[in-house]
Enzyme design. Structure first.
Site, PDB file in Angstrom:
ATOM      1  N   GLY A 104       0.719  -1.036  -0.024  1.00 25.29           N
ATOM      2  CA  GLY A 104       0.477   0.069  -0.154  1.00 25.29           C
ATOM      3  C   GLY A 104       0.641   1.534   0.383  1.00 25.29           C
ATOM      4  O   GLY A 104       0.127   2.106   0.234  1.00 25.29           O
ATOM      5  N   GLN A 105       1.970   0.876   0.094  1.00 24.90           N
ATOM      6  CA  GLN A 105       2.580   2.699  -0.284  1.00 24.90           C
ATOM      7  C   GLN A 105       2.382   3.564  -1.405  1.00 24.90           C
ATOM      8  O   GLN A 105       1.870   2.427  -2.232  1.00 24.90           O
ATOM      9  CB  GLN A 105       4.249   2.221  -0.589  1.00 24.90           C
ATOM     10  CG  GLN A 105       5.611   1.997   0.758  1.00 24.90           C
ATOM     11  CD  GLN A 105       4.588   0.554   1.742  1.00 24.90           C
ATOM     12  OE1 GLN A 105       4.191  -0.395   1.013  1.00 24.90           O
ATOM     13  NE2 GLN A 105       5.481   0.465   2.672  1.00 24.90           N
ATOM     14  N   LYS A 106       2.880   4.678  -1.175  1.00 27.74           N
ATOM     15  CA  LYS A 106       2.003   5.324  -1.834  1.00 27.74           C
ATOM     16  C   LYS A 106       3.245   5.066  -3.128  1.00 27.74           C
ATOM     17  O   LYS A 106       2.109   5.172  -4.428  1.00 27.74           O
ATOM     18  CB  LYS A 106       2.948   6.682  -1.374  1.00 27.74           C
ATOM     19  CG  LYS A 106       1.441   8.289  -1.877  1.00 27.74           C
ATOM     20  CD  LYS A 106       1.856   9.471  -1.796  1.00 27.74           C
ATOM     21  CE  LYS A 106       1.414   9.678  -2.408  1.00 27.74           C
ATOM     22  NZ  LYS A 106      -0.384  10.530  -1.352  1.00 27.74           N
TER      23      LYS A 106
END
Lengths: 1176, 168
Positions: free
Chosen positions: B53-55
């Site tokens: 889910g990291q940017k």
């Protein structure tokens, strides 16, 4: 080592198990074995080739068992793959081991499917570079290692899904360093390289391309250029088929997996490419299918997906969800559906690009393709694309599909159109207001049957039309379909009952069931579908004759069923269907008497004028059947058939045959069919008591029947024979005896005709006569028939006419059952018996083989019929002598060569033993009762040689049967068929051995005497002597008469050898000679003068004028010297030298060359040198 | 059934997945890449896709959308600062064409932490009631303790089962 062999045996055993396990397995039982095999892989690869191959075969066999239920492997996939991946990652493993690992992996992928396996492959960033590198160093053209490349491509396709920018994998700055290729470019190169290879890697490459090129970062740089590349490559004139295929497949995959918004800019160009490319007219299925798949997917790119408004309304399929929802279930449904509907309504404002029209056009073209696979793909496409169109446009598509259903379009278009309608219907895209147009078209398609040559096309269309009806059941509300229910139901039931093809009947039955279940408005649905279910309709006769009658009891269906038969099936191109139709109409008559009389019969009579032969034939058959059925009905009501039929129909029936005569309808090829039909018609009219007594039409009919009796087509003769009894019974009872005698005399004269078929027809005709005609002429008829069974020099090969005469005698006995006590003189009976018994020894042969078997079979049936009748009425005729002859004769037939004959003989033999009333004087009856117990024999498969020989072999010990049984066994054991020889010889030899143990040498000697007797009786009759050679050879080789042949007091070998020599003297039959050589070699084992005599005989053959015989003699002699040399009369010291001489000489050289050698050999073997007789 | 699990980083997606799969959850580090697990539940075969889910990874989510039957959106109920971000990502996601028709389950995760918003509060904050295009439901849970996870999954499966098998 011993373990190894055990294992290999197990493999062989497993291999022999029948394939197609169905879904019989419950879990992956061999998981440990497979894991162990994988662990051992490294050592196996370096072992011998055979060890590796065996291991690989075992492995793929185990996994192959799960091909049909691959999900059983699921829990172990991870474990298996872990092991494989470990090998591949391990740098200490040689390339050879890695290739084998990939090969093993491919088997797993093949069984479980690549989409599943690919998910389990590791996809870490660290995997990227090694996998890509490994793939890059592969040799694209090495046909041994394609599975390596396939697996690597597949693996790469999951790795490229990692959510990082590709440039981060490069390890250098691509913008500044242009000398190195970026990872992205490398993968792209791999995609392009393998997308167009000829092997299976192409499929994996297409998948990789789809995954890779749809990436967020890749599509910007490379998608457009990839499409360009594929387009250009595929249209190059020198591109191979697989290159075009590869390009199309990759594009299709990308279109499937890519994001619509990304692809839409490319869609117009792609569409133009596909439509205008030359390969669009490529005749190959694969390319064509991909073309339409691509068109379809391009169409889908143009249109946003719509969420079906009714997707939650189709009834919840999850039981649990329904139960939990309880009373509130409907509430939540309505709430949610309003929400989605809102969304769907928004979809109506979508903008439809112009290209979509083109796409639809193309897909509709695809529906008419000559290739079924393509039509399917196009139909699916129509369904999917239309599903995204706004209502009005979707309806236009339906309109265009409907235009396919014109008589001008070929059968392909009708089929494609039906499929498309079904797809549209299934998706709820056929709007209810279209139904009035669609339903008539479908009804026509259900009926589609266009004659073409000697068959017809249309079964696929009818099948597809059933699919449409099935889809209607699921798509529409009850109210919508209601106005059409009766038509659809009737049409489906017509197909269910009366379609020629099993798949259509089943499809219709399934569609009907679907409609009953979902619509509930089909009249009498439940009753009908329990009777006409999927399995019941599989047998055509059952569907025509029983199911249809059941359905016709419901008045909604009676007339449609009958009407269809009359309109479409009476004139069907397949004669079997026309005959069935007539019978079905017979059965249906009671359900609609008035309709039959007022509509069907006049209609059918009209068809008898048709120029179409099939139509005339079918109509005549149908008329006969209906009239007969009507007559049975009026009989119950004490009325008469002429009253019911009325003047016009009676007249039409009366004039039918004379009309045909006038128009010469009985001539030529078509004449055969018309004759066949008319014989049947006469038969049915006679049984229906049609009022033509004393009318001239009777003479006309008899004339036709008589003509047919001499016709050389068996069916027509039989048709006439079949009609005669009814005809005479009805119209000749009132005639004078003189008239009757006239007929009989004519038939008797024809029995001695010089044409075989005339004899056959008239013999059967005489046999079919009713008793009132026979009685005054009994003697004449029987005598004439008996004469007809005699073999004369002119009729040597006419076994069939003799068979028919014997059949006629048999059926006369049956017809005259009631007169046996009074009018059958013993003299007649004895003559008939003699005839039948003589028939048992008929062994006529022609180019069809043993045609005498027909006569023997007919005779056996005759013996059965007559003997059982006499046991009932006149048992004093059955003397001990006669019955013994009968029983032993039939028992002999039960151990002879032909399965069918044996089976019949077995059944008849058994029926005598257990007959009631008892057949008197059966020799050894009690023993026989024990051998053939009633309860067991009822269930026996009499065709099985293995079972019957075992039973009958015991009869040899009963003196009354010994001779005949051994005669039969000689033929079987000496026969040619392997199973026959195997079964009969094992039984016989075992029997001999047990006899010797139980009763001693004496008994065996006794049998040998009889064997000699048989040989003696049948000297120079090749039918017996050739099998006799083989029989003796086998029995001497088997050792079960060893005590007799080695008994120095016995003259059996000597006498037999004498006969053998006589047989071989001047024999020119090469096969007989070869068998003779084998047999002579058997005598070598007997240490007496017999051995020398045989050796002399063999040495003569060593110089036979045919080189082949010389060679064969030498090799056989050599072989037997190996086995029997020690026990022969050859001096022991010379044996080796003699054998040496035998095998070192080329006996095919000229006689002059080999003769001195032969002579030297004779000296070695201590026998006299044969001197050829000087020619006078 | 294909189920896609998304959410901001550190929401607990991988922990939930590992919980389901019965694996240890003490050594979980941020997901660099994606995980696929096949589970069986109530005779349905669930293919769970869990993507980091990291940017930087969010733009790659789109690679995983196709054939998705159900979407699980995992929220860190205690991470109050990023709820706006969370809402934004969720609503962007729901506009995605290839997720149209998929069922949405929102897990209000980390309920075991003190100060976590309750599911009802989150429903309001994330403005879930505005969603008209998907069937949705918010369920509280704690991946660490495993509480209430099953409830959420059961609802998701029921909703999917009620419509699936009709269209291709």
């Amino acid at each position: 080592m011993s373990l190894n062999t055990e294992k290999s045996e197990e493999i062989i055993q497993k291999d022999e198990e029948p394939f197609g396990l169905g879904c019989a397995l419950e879990y992956f039982a061999e998981v440990d074995e497979v894991l162990k095999m994988i662990e051992n892989l490294k050592s196996v690869v370096h072992d011998q080739q055979s060890v590796y191959e065996r291991a690989y075969e075992r492995y793929s066999f185990i996994l192959g068992q799960y091909q049909e239920q691959p999900h059983l492997l699921d829990t172990h996939i991870e474990q298996l793959l872990d092991k494989f991946i470990m090998f591949i990652r391990d740098p200490s493993f040689s390339n050879e081991v890695k290739h084998v690992t990939f090969k093993y992996m491919f088997v797993l992928i093949k069984v479980r499917g690549y989409k599943i396996i690919v998910r389990h492959l590791p996809h870490e960033v660290s995997d990227f570079e090694p996998v890509l590198q490994l793939l890059e160093v592969q040799d694209e053209e090495d046909s041994e290692t394609w599975s390596t490349r396939y697996v690597l491509l597949l693996w790469l396709s999951i790795i490229v899904m990692i959510p990082f920018h590709m440039s981060r994998l490069d390890g250098f700055n691509s913008s500044s360093d242009t000398t190195q290729k970026t990872v992205m470019c490398r993968v792209l190169d791999v995609c392009k390289q393998y997308a167009v290879v000829p092997d299976k890697c192409r499929d994996a490459a297409a998948y990789l391309a789809a995954r890779f090129l749809t990436r967020y970062d890749v599509k910007e740089q490379h998608l457009a250029s990839f499409f360009d590349w594929a387009r250009k490559l595929s249209v190059m004139p020198d591109s191979m088929v697989f290159v075009k295929y590869g390009c199309l497949a990759s594009v299709a995959m990308i279109l499937k997996h890519g994001k619509r918004e990304d692809l839409i800019q490319h869609a117009p160009i792609l569409l133009r490419w596909i439509i205008n490319a030359e390969f669009k007219n490529d005749p190959g299925t694969n390319i064509q299918k991909l073309v339409y798949k691509n068109i379809q997917r391009i169409g889908l790119i143009f249109l946003p997906a719509r969420v079906a408004a009714w997707r939650y309304q189709r009834g919840s399929r999850s039981l649990m969800a329904n139960l939990n929802a309880g009373d509130h279930g409907s509430d939540t449904l309505s709430k949610t559906s309003s929400a989605s509907e809102e969304y769907a309504e928004n979809g109506e404002n979508i903008n439809v690009p112009d290209e979509v029209e083109e796409v639809i056009d193309q897909l509709i073209q695809g529906l008419g393709s000559s290739d079924c696979v393509v039509r399917w793909s196009a139909a699916k496409g129509i369904g999917r694309v239309t599903g995204r169109l706004p209502k009005e446009l979707a309806d236009e598509v339906v309109g265009s599909v409907l235009e396919l259903f014109t008589p001008r379009e070929g059968d392909s278009a009708w089929h494609g159109g039906s499929l498309a309608l079904a797809e549209l219907g299934r998706r709820g895209l056929l709007l209810p207001q279209r139904l009035p147009e669609v339903v008539p078209v479908i009804l026509k398609a259900l009926d589609y049957d266009e004659p073409r040559g000697y068959s017809s096309v249309g079964s696929h269309i009818r099948d597809a039309a059933c699919y449409v009806c099935w889809s209607f059941a699921r798509a529409y509300e009850m109210e919508v379909l209601k106005p059409f229910v009766n038509d659809i139901a009737a049409a489906l039931l017509v197909v269910t009952c009366f379609d020629r093809e099993i798949n259509c009947r089943r499809a219709a039955s399934a569609a009907f069931q679907e409609n009953v279940g979902r619509q509930g408005t089909f009249p009498h649905g439940i009753d009908i579908l329990t009777t006409a279910d999927f399995f019941e309709v599989s047998i055509r006769n059952n569907a025509y004759l029983h199911i249809s009658i059941y359905i016709a009891q419901f008045e909604e269906y009676t007339i449609p069923l009958i009407k269809h038969l009359v309109d479409r099936k009476v004139e069907h191109w397949d004669i079997a269907i026309r005959e069935l139709t007539a019978k079905a109409l017979h059965n249906l008559t009671p359900k609609a008497v008035e309709y039959m009389v007022e509509t069907v019969l006049p209609n059918l009579f009209k068809k008898t004028d048709s120029i179409d032969l099939n139509s005339r034939h079918g109509a005549v058959l149908a008329i006969g059947e209906i009239i007969y059925a009507l007559s049975k009905l009026v009989e119950n009501q004490n009325s008469k058939v002429d009253i019911l039929l009325g003047h016009d129909l009676i007249d039409s029936s009366q004039n039918l045959i004379s009309n045909f005569q006038e128009r010469f309808y009985f001539r030529g090829m078509g004449g055969e069919l018309m004759r066949h039909a008319c014989c049947d018609f006469i038969n049915k009219c006679s049984m229906a008591h049609m009022p033509f007594h004393g009318n001239s039409v009777i003479d006309e009919w008899l004339k036709l029947l008589n003509e047919c009796l001499t016709y050389d087509v068996a069916n027509i003769r039989l048709g006439a024979v079949h009609a005669l009894p009814a005809f005479f019974n009805e119209y000749y009872v009132s005639k004078s005896q003189q008239d009757q005698s006239l007929v009989i005399n004519k038939y008797i004269t024809s029995l001695s005709s010089s044409v075989q078929v005339a004899r056959m027809g008239h013999a059967l005709a005489l046999g079919s006569l009713p008793s009132f005609i026979l009685l005054p002429n009994l003697r004449k008829v029987i005598d004439a028939l008996i004469v007809a069974t005699h073999i004369t020099s002119d009729t040597l090969k006419w076994a069939e006419s003799r068979r028919d005469a014997i059949k006629a005698l048999t059926s006369i006995c049956l017809t005259m059952e009631n007169y046996i006590q009074t009018d059958f003189l013993e003299e007649y009976l004895n003559n008939i018996y003699t005839t039948f018994l003589n028939g048992l020894s008929e062994y006529t042969q022609d180019n069809r083989g043993d045609i005498g078997a027909w006569v023997r079979e007919a005779s056996m049936s005759g013996l059965q019929t007559l003997t059982l009748l006499l046991a009932k009425y006149k048992s004093n005729v059955l003397t001990s002598e006669l019955v013994t002859k009968i029983m032993s004769g039939i028992a002999q037939q039960a151990v002879e060569k032909i399965d069918r004959t044996r089976a019949l003989a077995g059944k008849i033999f058994y029926s005598f033993i257990h007959s009631n009333p008892e057949v008197p004087n059966i020799p050894n009856k009690n023993t026989l009762m024990d051998l053939f117990p009633e309860n067991e024999c009822e269930l026996i498969n009499w065709n099985s040689a293995a079972i019957t020989f075992q039973k009958f072999v015991k009869l040899i010990e009963l003196p009354a049967y010994t001779y005949n049984m051994l005669l039969g066994f000689v033929c079987s054991v000496g026969g040619l068929t392997e199973t026959l020889v195997k079964n009969s010889s094992t039984c016989l030899f075992e029997f001999f051995k047990s006899e010797e143990q139980e009763k001693g040498l004496f008994q065996i000697t006794h049998y040998c005497v009889i064997i000699y007797q048989i040989f003696y009786d049948y000297q120079k009759i090749d039918r017996i002597t050739i099998p006799m050679f083989r029989f003796l050879c086998q029995i001497m080789g088997s050792g079960c008469i060893a005590t007799v042949i080695t008994d120095t007091n016995s003259d059996f070998p000597k006498k037999i050898l004498k006969l053998v020599q006589l047989e071989l003297l001047g024999c020119k039959n090469i096969y007989k000679l070869m068998d003779g050589i084998d047999l002579l070699c058997q005598f070598i084992q007997i240490k007496s003068e017999v051995c020398s005599t045989a050796l002399v005989q063999l040495s003569i053959l060593l110089c036979h004028r045919q080189s082949y015989i010389r060679k064969a003699t030498s090799s056989r002699l050599y072989e037997s010297l190996i086995v029997y040399g020690e026990s022969s009369t050859i001096p022991e010291g010379n044996l080796d030298e003699a054998m040496n001489l035998l095998c070192s000489t080329n006996w095919e050289e000229a006689i002059e060359t080999v003769k001195p050698i032969r002579n030297a050999l004779c000296n070695l073997m201590d026998i006299r040198v044969p001197v050829s007789k000087k020619k006078a | 059934m294909r189920i896609l699990m998304l959410g901001l980083d550190n929401a607990g997606k991988t922990t939930i997945l590992k919980r389901f799969n019965g694996e240890k959850i003490d050594t979980i580090s941020p997901t660099l890449g994606f995980n696929i697990k096949t589970l069986e539940h109530r005779d349905y075969k669930l293919n769970m896709w869990d993507v980091g889910g990291q940017k930087s990874l969010r733009s790659y989510w789109r690679n995983y959308f196709e054939c998705t039957d159900g979407l699980i959106w995992v929220v860190d109920s205690a991470d109050k600062r990023r709820l706006d971000d969370c809402k934004l990502e969720l609503f962007t996601l729901l506009k995605e064409e290839r997720l149209a028709g998929a069922t949405l389950l929102v897990f209000a995760n980390k309920q075991d932490l003190p100060g976590a918003f309750s599911a009802t509060e989150l429903q309001e904050i994330l403005e879930l009631d505005k969603i008209r295009t998907h069937h949705w439901k918010i369920v509280w849970c704690s991946a660490v303790t495993g509480e209430n996870l099953l409830n959420g999954i059961d609802w998701l499966i029921d909703d999917i089962a009620a419509r699936i098998f009709t269209l291709d």
